[in-house]
Scaffold this active site. Structure first.
Site, PDB file in Angstrom:
ATOM      1  N   ASP A  70      35.655  40.755  31.683  1.00  0.00           N
ATOM      2  CA  ASP A  70      36.213  39.495  32.186  1.00  0.00           C
ATOM      3  C   ASP A  70      35.134  38.802  33.006  1.00  0.00           C
ATOM      4  O   ASP A  70      34.524  39.400  33.895  1.00  0.00           O
ATOM      5  CB  ASP A  70      37.459  39.787  33.043  1.00  0.00           C
ATOM      6  CG  ASP A  70      38.261  38.524  33.344  1.00  0.00           C
ATOM      7  OD1 ASP A  70      37.661  37.529  33.800  1.00  0.00           O
ATOM      8  OD2 ASP A  70      39.482  38.544  33.135  1.00  0.00           O
ATOM      9  N   HIS A  73      46.098  39.126  25.474  1.00  0.00           N
ATOM     10  CA  HIS A  73      45.114  40.075  26.005  1.00  0.00           C
ATOM     11  C   HIS A  73      45.716  40.947  27.094  1.00  0.00           C
ATOM     12  O   HIS A  73      46.640  40.533  27.790  1.00  0.00           O
ATOM     13  CB  HIS A  73      43.874  39.356  26.560  1.00  0.00           C
ATOM     14  CG  HIS A  73      44.199  38.251  27.533  1.00  0.00           C
ATOM     15  ND1 HIS A  73      44.597  37.007  27.122  1.00  0.00           N
ATOM     16  CD2 HIS A  73      44.178  38.200  28.883  1.00  0.00           C
ATOM     17  CE1 HIS A  73      44.813  36.230  28.173  1.00  0.00           C
ATOM     18  NE2 HIS A  73      44.583  36.936  29.262  1.00  0.00           N
ATOM     19  N   PHE A  74      45.164  42.131  27.238  1.00  0.00           N
ATOM     20  CA  PHE A  74      45.479  43.036  28.347  1.00  0.00           C
ATOM     21  C   PHE A  74      44.311  43.044  29.319  1.00  0.00           C
ATOM     22  O   PHE A  74      43.152  43.029  28.899  1.00  0.00           O
ATOM     23  CB  PHE A  74      45.725  44.467  27.841  1.00  0.00           C
ATOM     24  CG  PHE A  74      47.172  44.857  27.925  1.00  0.00           C
ATOM     25  CD1 PHE A  74      47.690  45.436  29.071  1.00  0.00           C
ATOM     26  CD2 PHE A  74      48.026  44.603  26.868  1.00  0.00           C
ATOM     27  CE1 PHE A  74      49.031  45.768  29.158  1.00  0.00           C
ATOM     28  CE2 PHE A  74      49.370  44.928  26.950  1.00  0.00           C
ATOM     29  CZ  PHE A  74      49.878  45.514  28.090  1.00  0.00           C
ATOM     30  N   HIS A  75      44.620  43.042  30.609  1.00  0.00           N
ATOM     31  CA  HIS A  75      43.621  43.201  31.649  1.00  0.00           C
ATOM     32  C   HIS A  75      43.585  44.675  32.072  1.00  0.00           C
ATOM     33  O   HIS A  75      44.634  45.277  32.318  1.00  0.00           O
ATOM     34  CB  HIS A  75      43.998  42.409  32.905  1.00  0.00           C
ATOM     35  CG  HIS A  75      44.037  40.919  32.725  1.00  0.00           C
ATOM     36  ND1 HIS A  75      43.034  40.092  33.171  1.00  0.00           N
ATOM     37  CD2 HIS A  75      44.969  40.098  32.170  1.00  0.00           C
ATOM     38  CE1 HIS A  75      43.356  38.822  32.914  1.00  0.00           C
ATOM     39  NE2 HIS A  75      44.530  38.803  32.302  1.00  0.00           N
ATOM     40  N   GLN A 134      49.539  32.949  32.378  1.00  0.00           N
ATOM     41  CA  GLN A 134      48.544  33.020  31.290  1.00  0.00           C
ATOM     42  C   GLN A 134      47.713  31.736  31.272  1.00  0.00           C
ATOM     43  O   GLN A 134      48.259  30.629  31.402  1.00  0.00           O
ATOM     44  CB  GLN A 134      49.256  33.200  29.940  1.00  0.00           C
ATOM     45  CG  GLN A 134      48.302  33.416  28.774  1.00  0.00           C
ATOM     46  CD  GLN A 134      49.018  33.710  27.455  1.00  0.00           C
ATOM     47  OE1 GLN A 134      50.243  33.607  27.364  1.00  0.00           O
ATOM     48  NE2 GLN A 134      48.256  34.064  26.440  1.00  0.00           N
TER      49      GLN A 134
HETATM   50  P1  DGP Z   1      45.003  35.048  31.717  1.00  0.00           P
HETATM   51  O1  DGP Z   1      45.453  34.265  32.901  1.00  0.00           O
HETATM   52  O2  DGP Z   1      45.650  36.383  31.642  1.00  0.00           O
HETATM   53  O3  DGP Z   1      45.128  34.243  30.451  1.00  0.00           O
HETATM   54  O4  DGP Z   1      43.495  35.369  32.002  1.00  0.00           O
HETATM   55  C1  DGP Z   1      42.395  34.959  31.294  1.00  0.00           C
HETATM   56  C2  DGP Z   1      41.240  35.764  31.819  1.00  0.00           C
HETATM   57  O5  DGP Z   1      40.132  35.486  31.005  1.00  0.00           O
HETATM   58  C3  DGP Z   1      40.841  35.443  33.257  1.00  0.00           C
HETATM   59  O6  DGP Z   1      40.826  36.654  33.991  1.00  0.00           O
HETATM   60  C4  DGP Z   1      39.460  34.851  33.154  1.00  0.00           C
HETATM   61  C5  DGP Z   1      38.987  35.313  31.805  1.00  0.00           C
HETATM   62  N1  DGP Z   1      38.156  34.368  31.095  1.00  0.00           N
HETATM   63  C6  DGP Z   1      38.365  33.027  30.964  1.00  0.00           C
HETATM   64  N2  DGP Z   1      37.413  32.474  30.190  1.00  0.00           N
HETATM   65  C7  DGP Z   1      36.574  33.496  29.826  1.00  0.00           C
HETATM   66  C8  DGP Z   1      35.398  33.550  29.022  1.00  0.00           C
HETATM   67  O7  DGP Z   1      34.906  32.565  28.483  1.00  0.00           O
HETATM   68  N3  DGP Z   1      34.825  34.770  28.870  1.00  0.00           N
HETATM   69  C9  DGP Z   1      35.338  35.895  29.453  1.00  0.00           C
HETATM   70  N4  DGP Z   1      34.682  37.034  29.248  1.00  0.00           N
HETATM   71  N5  DGP Z   1      36.439  35.885  30.210  1.00  0.00           N
HETATM   72  C10 DGP Z   1      37.054  34.689  30.397  1.00  0.00           C
END
Ligand code: DGP
Length: 138
Positions: A33, A102-104, A96
């Site tokens: 992330d 996706h899973f964190h 979201q």
């Molecule tokens: P959510 O709120 O669960 O949809 O979280 C999206 C997550 O994705 C957030 O923790 C930040 C991450 N994220 C957003 N854009 C990018 C990206 O371009 N690359 C990566 N690796 N992570 C990203």
């Protein structure tokens, strides 16, 4: 809302946007992330295009969960956190922000607060050595 095939995670899957990869198989992809809530924050996505778990096939869900467990075990070995938080948001009202399911995986240490969700971007150069440690335990 229909699945947008141009969402940022679809572009990561398609190789149009770079990511710091942790793991890949035929059905799933795991990467760091870029706005980590803790060191070692990994995201796991299915290759199937689905906005959230409500749209995802049962097979896609099973594959995502299997990879989440596999990567969480590698995070545990590599970084030895005190705990591991798994979380997953469905639709904007639930928090979201990227509409490819996706899973964190968020490692947690006693007394270390989590950074806010999706707020502070870090450079790939900081994420790569952590990803390398996790990959070495897979
Ligand atoms: P959510 O709120 O669960 O949809 O979280 C999206 C997550 O994705 C957030 O923790 C930040 C991450 N994220 C957003 N854009 C990018 C990206 O371009 N690359 C990566 N690796 N992570 C990203």
């Amino acid at each position: 809302m229909a699945y947008d095939p141009n969402n940022i995670f679809a572009k990561i899957l398609g190789g149009q946007i770079p990511s710091v990869k942790v793991y890949e198989d035929d059905k799933t992809f795991a990467f760091m992330d870029v706005m980590p809530e803790a060191d070692g924050h990994v995201l796991v996505i299915p290759k199937e295009g689905a906005e959230n778990i409500l749209d995802l096939s049962a097979a896609g869900m099973a594959a995502m969960m299997a990879t989440t467990q596999k990567v969480a075990k590698a995070v545990d070995k590599a970084l030895t956190p005190d705990g591991i938080l798994l979380k997953q948001y469905n639709r904007a009202a639930a928090g979201q922000s990227v509409f490819h399911v996706h899973f964190h995986i968020v490692p947690r240490w006693e007394g270390v607060p989590m950074a806010p969700h999706g707020k502070v971007m870090v450079e790939a150069a900081k994420l790569e050595p952590i990803a390398a440690k996790i990959r070495s335990e897979l």
